[in-house]
Motif scaffolding. Structure first.
Motif, PDB file in Angstrom:
ATOM      1  N   ARG A  12       0.824  -1.201   0.000  1.00 22.32           N
ATOM      2  CA  ARG A  12       0.000   0.000   0.000  1.00 22.32           C
ATOM      3  C   ARG A  12       0.863   1.257   0.000  1.00 22.32           C
ATOM      4  O   ARG A  12       0.591   2.205  -0.723  1.00 22.32           O
ATOM      5  N   HIS A  45      -9.282   9.904  -2.537  1.00 18.50           N
ATOM      6  CA  HIS A  45      -9.933   8.692  -2.032  1.00 18.50           C
ATOM      7  C   HIS A  45      -8.904   7.597  -1.763  1.00 18.50           C
ATOM      8  O   HIS A  45      -8.887   6.973  -0.694  1.00 18.50           O
ATOM      9  N   GLU A  49      -7.819   5.808   1.779  1.00 17.64           N
ATOM     10  CA  GLU A  49      -7.889   4.355   1.956  1.00 17.64           C
ATOM     11  C   GLU A  49      -6.538   3.792   2.392  1.00 17.64           C
ATOM     12  O   GLU A  49      -6.469   2.932   3.277  1.00 17.64           O
ATOM     13  N   THR A  52      -5.806   4.642   6.076  1.00 19.94           N
ATOM     14  CA  THR A  52      -6.584   3.843   7.022  1.00 19.94           C
ATOM     15  C   THR A  52      -6.223   2.358   6.945  1.00 19.94           C
ATOM     16  O   THR A  52      -6.164   1.688   7.980  1.00 19.94           O
ATOM     17  N   ASP A  53      -5.965   1.846   5.747  1.00 22.41           N
ATOM     18  CA  ASP A  53      -5.555   0.440   5.619  1.00 22.41           C
ATOM     19  C   ASP A  53      -4.240   0.183   6.346  1.00 22.41           C
ATOM     20  O   ASP A  53      -4.111  -0.794   7.092  1.00 22.41           O
ATOM     21  N   TYR A  70     -12.459   5.962  11.476  1.00 27.40           N
ATOM     22  CA  TYR A  70     -11.307   6.173  10.603  1.00 27.40           C
ATOM     23  C   TYR A  70     -10.377   7.223  11.200  1.00 27.40           C
ATOM     24  O   TYR A  70      -9.161   7.085  11.174  1.00 27.40           O
ATOM     25  N   ARG A  98     -13.282  10.810   3.553  1.00 23.09           N
ATOM     26  CA  ARG A  98     -13.627   9.508   3.003  1.00 23.09           C
ATOM     27  C   ARG A  98     -15.129   9.333   2.806  1.00 23.09           C
ATOM     28  O   ARG A  98     -15.578   8.887   1.753  1.00 23.09           O
ATOM     29  N   VAL A 102     -16.835   8.619  -0.787  1.00 22.96           N
ATOM     30  CA  VAL A 102     -17.395   7.295  -1.058  1.00 22.96           C
ATOM     31  C   VAL A 102     -18.923   7.300  -1.093  1.00 22.96           C
ATOM     32  O   VAL A 102     -19.526   6.631  -1.927  1.00 22.96           O
TER      33      VAL A 102
END
Length: 140
Positions: A12, A45, A49, A52-53, A70, A98, A102
């Protein structure tokens, strides 16, 4: 011993240089066109992601306290010393986007340069460096 999925985290993080490049390019050449707006939207976006991932993987792998949102993911990794408070502030703002990106995308102002866009390239690369440094320190 911790069970940290370093491969997942690094895959990531490896996406961040391209996102930083795209956000930098958008900042420099912004005209408010639809394609630019959609590209900015997608880059923001993906950046949210990834933050947070990666944060969630660190929390799970290093058995940190559970996150309630988040934004809390960013707070936890800042409290645990993964990232600096200076990095945490814009990352909190990013992850708060986010939901809009989304779920409320019909209200996103695509023709405007988002205020975070110019700052994010530096923030994202700092995030990556800080996460890598934390992994090196904790997994020796």
């Amino acid at each position: 011993m911790y069970d940290v999925n370093v491969t997942y985290i690094r895959r990531r993080l490896a996406c961040l240089p391209e996102l930083a490049q795209a956000l930098s390019a958008a900042t420099v050449s912004w005209t408010g066109g639809l394609t630019e707006g959609l590209a900015q939207e997608r880059a923001l976006h993906l950046a949210a992601e990834i933050a947070t991932d990666v944060g969630h993987a660190l929390i799970d792998g290093f058995i940190m306290r559970d996150a309630s949102s988040y934004e809390d993911i960013i707070d936890i990794i800042a409290e645990e010393g993964v990232i600096s408070q200076e990095s945490a502030e814009p990352l909190r703002s990013l992850v708060l986007l986010r939901k809009t990106l989304v779920q409320e995308y019909d209200r996103w102002p695509r023709h405007e340069l988002h205020p975070l866009t110019p700052a994010l390239p530096r923030v994202l690369m700092g995030f990556s460096d800080q996460v890598e440094a934390y992994l090196e320190k904790e997994l020796i």
